[in-house]
Design a protein around this motif. Structure first.
Motif, short mmCIF file in Angstrom:
data_model
loop_
_atom_site.label_atom_id
_atom_site.label_comp_id
_atom_site.label_asym_id
_atom_site.label_seq_id
_atom_site.Cartn_x
_atom_site.Cartn_y
_atom_site.Cartn_z
N ARG A 86 0.82 -1.22 0.00
CA ARG A 86 0.00 0.00 0.00
C ARG A 86 0.86 1.28 0.00
O ARG A 86 0.59 2.23 -0.73
N THR A 87 1.91 1.26 0.80
CA THR A 87 2.75 2.47 0.90
C THR A 87 3.45 2.77 -0.42
O THR A 87 3.53 3.92 -0.86
N LEU A 88 3.94 1.72 -1.06
CA LEU A 88 4.61 1.92 -2.34
C LEU A 88 3.60 2.38 -3.40
O LEU A 88 3.87 3.28 -4.19
N LYS A 89 2.42 1.78 -3.33
CA LYS A 89 1.35 2.15 -4.27
C LYS A 89 1.02 3.64 -4.12
O LYS A 89 0.88 4.37 -5.11
N ASN A 90 0.92 4.10 -2.87
CA ASN A 90 0.64 5.52 -2.62
C ASN A 90 1.74 6.42 -3.19
O ASN A 90 1.47 7.46 -3.78
N GLN A 91 2.96 5.95 -2.98
CA GLN A 91 4.11 6.72 -3.47
C GLN A 91 4.04 6.85 -5.00
O GLN A 91 4.23 7.93 -5.57
N ILE A 92 3.75 5.74 -5.67
CA ILE A 92 3.66 5.74 -7.14
C ILE A 92 2.51 6.66 -7.58
O ILE A 92 2.67 7.51 -8.47
N GLY B 298 8.83 -1.08 0.07
CA GLY B 298 9.77 -1.62 -0.92
C GLY B 298 10.16 -0.57 -1.93
O GLY B 298 9.84 0.62 -1.79
N LYS B 299 10.84 -1.00 -2.99
CA LYS B 299 11.38 -0.06 -3.97
C LYS B 299 10.72 -0.27 -5.33
O LYS B 299 10.28 -1.37 -5.65
N ALA B 300 10.72 0.81 -6.10
CA ALA B 300 10.19 0.69 -7.46
C ALA B 300 11.07 1.45 -8.44
O ALA B 300 11.71 2.45 -8.07
#
Ligand code: BES
Ligand code: ZN
Ligand code: ZN
Length: 498
Positions: free
Chosen positions: A36-42, A67-69
């Protein structure tokens, strides 16, 4: 690089997300398994237009528990091409640093089969570096760990993508070999060392035969072109003949490569600046070997032949001189007016041998033959000459398919006249002036293409001058530096249709 294809699901390691230009959100249905946190960041980055996803762009997101993207720009959907997808894939490998780790998950969504296949091929082709001669960095053990890439896509597309990725890896093994040979330093890669590696390759595969014509045999056979160029070096010349699936009937495709492991120019010595680059002067033979390897890797089961004309062009008390007249394997004589125009001399014997001994359906030679082709076409395309329009069109189409452009050049009669008007021999290895230098070189080679059987028609033949495309092509995004492995893919595609 290890590539696994799965249906969309879990994310392992760094998430790689290819995005069309100006996407304001991720493609619907592609969020599965993303924290969820990475999704928000993206979402935030895309909504704000902070990552526009222009072609050639990338952005790393990190620093959260999610995580990283790595976001990769695909450019505008309307402008997409096989090359733009390959380059986008290559951008993934090019962007990797320690922060991304050695495991990636590429998330494809809503892309066509061919687009995904090209992207994966680009990732694989760019994942190459030549570090055989670098001492290992004790502090960075990670450098030796192979990259594992989980490629995920919609379930119904996974099987097709999986076989495309396998095929791309197999062909890439030939491209890597060609690059390894091209990049190898000339003190370690000399004619008989190439032959040793070829013999080893033959021993590893039941369907590959390798024959070497060594210096003494070349002299006995009257291969005056190969002998004349190579005799000045302590590292003696040789001709290496590959045959794949020799039990299958011919006539068969034949690839001939210029293999000058170092070109000093000989007695007509070259200037010092950038002379080190003349280690690449064997890239024609590197491509020949690479094509053989790619064909074996993909399991091709028809007969194919390769000929590598190997020599080192050195000045010495035993070197040929400007003014020498040599007799080539064909029986034709050549007035050697410049010992730096050596590629055409070794090829004259290779072409004649191929045409008279190996039963070719067509012959394609590859050579880093002239500086003049770099003047004409820069690093963007290989120059191509042919005595057969059909063969020329097929190579051109195959080059286009692989984005390795082969550009047609003329074989005017005037060039043939210029190269055959020696006062004392059948031919001369230098044009009358410096204009059209790559055309006179091609016209010279044409003199050494034998006729088909007893007819008065030549064997279909094409000459590819790869002096501008074998190395140093900054616009080639599939290579970081050094040898490109040019035309391994083109010729594999031409021969197999795959
Ligand atoms: N290997 C060179 C051609 C070459 C030069 C390739 C620069 C890539 C970059 C070839 O053997 C050569 O020296 N050709 C001469 C021919 C000339 C003497 C007619 C050339 O191009 O100058
Ligand atoms: Zn030369
Ligand atoms: Zn050369």
């Amino acid at each position: 690089m290890r590539v696994n294809i799965d249906a969309n699901g879990n994310i392992n390691g760094t998430l790689v997300l290819p995005l069309w230009q100006d996407s304001k959100e991720m493609a619907e249905g592609s969020e599965l398994g993303i924290h969820r946190t990475l999704k928000n960041q993206i979402d935030t980055v895309l909504e704000a237009g902070d990552f526009k996803a222009k072609s050639g762009s990338s952005m790393t997101l990190a620093g959260t528990e999610g995580g990283k993207a790595l976001l990769i720009g695909l450019g505008k959907m309307d402008d997409v091409s096989s090359n733009s997808m390959r380059e986008a894939g290559a951008k993934v490998t090019a962007s990797l640093s320690k922060i991304h780790g050695k495991t990636l998950t590429v998330r494809f969504h809503g892309l066509e089969d061919a687009q995904m296949a090209n992207f994966v091929e680009g990732m694989i082709l760019r994942d190459y570096s030549y570090d055989h001669y670098k001492s290992k960095d004790e502090d960075n053990e990670d450098n030796d760990v192979e990259l594992t890439v989980h490629v995920t896509c919609e379930e119904e597309k996974a099987a097709v993508l999986s076989s495309a990725a396998k095929h791309a890896s197999e062909v890439a093994s030939g491209v890597y070999l060609a690059r390894d040979l091209g990049n190898a330093p000339p003190n370690d890669l000399y004619p008989m060392e190439y032959a040793r590696q070829a013999i080893e390759f033959g021993e590893e595969h039941d369907n590959v035969d390798v024959k070497v014509i060594n210096y003494e045999e070349a002299r006995t056979l009257g291969m005056g072109g190969l002998v004349g160029v190579g005799m000045g070096s302590y590292r003696k010349p040789c001709m290496v003949i590959f045959e794949i699936n020799g039990n299958k009937p011919g006539p068969s495709p034949c690839i001939v490569g210029k293999g000058i492991t170092f070109d000093t120019g000989g007695i007509s010595i070259k200037p010092s600046p950038s002379m080190d680059e003349m280690k690449y002067d064997m890239h024609g033979s590197a491509t020949t070997f690479g094509v053989m390897k790619a064909l074996v890797a993909t399991g091709w089961n028809e007969r194919v032949i390769g000929v590598a004309c190997m020599a080192e062009n050195m000045p010495s008390s035993n070197a040929q001189r400007p003014g020498d007249v040599i007799k080539t394997y064909s029986g034709k004589t050549v007035e050697v007016l410049n010992t730096d125009a050596e590629g055409r001399l070794v090829l004259s014997d290779g072409l004649w041998y191929a045409g008279t001994h190996l039963n070719p359906s067509y012959i394609i030679d590859l050579a880093t033959l002239t500086g003049a082709i770099v003047v004409a076409l820069g690093h963007e395309a290989t120059g191509m000459w042919s005595n057969d329009d059909e063969l020329l069109s097929k190579i051109q189409a195959s080059g286009d398919h692989c984005d390795e452009i082969a550009w047609p050049m003329p074989l005017f009669k005037a060039f043939e006249k210029e190269i055959t008007d020696s006062k004392i021999a059948d031919t001369r290895n230098l044009g009358a002036g410096r204009w059209g230098g790559s055309n006179t070189a091609a016209a010279f080679l044409k003199q050494f293409v034998p006729n088909k059987g007893d007819s008065d028609e030549q064997i279909p033949w094409a000459h590819l001058d790869i002096a501008g495309t074998a190395w140093g092509a900054k616009t080639n995004k599939l290579v970081k530096t050094g040898a490109t492995g040019i035309h391994v893919r083109t010729l594999h595609h031409l021969i197999t249709g795959q």
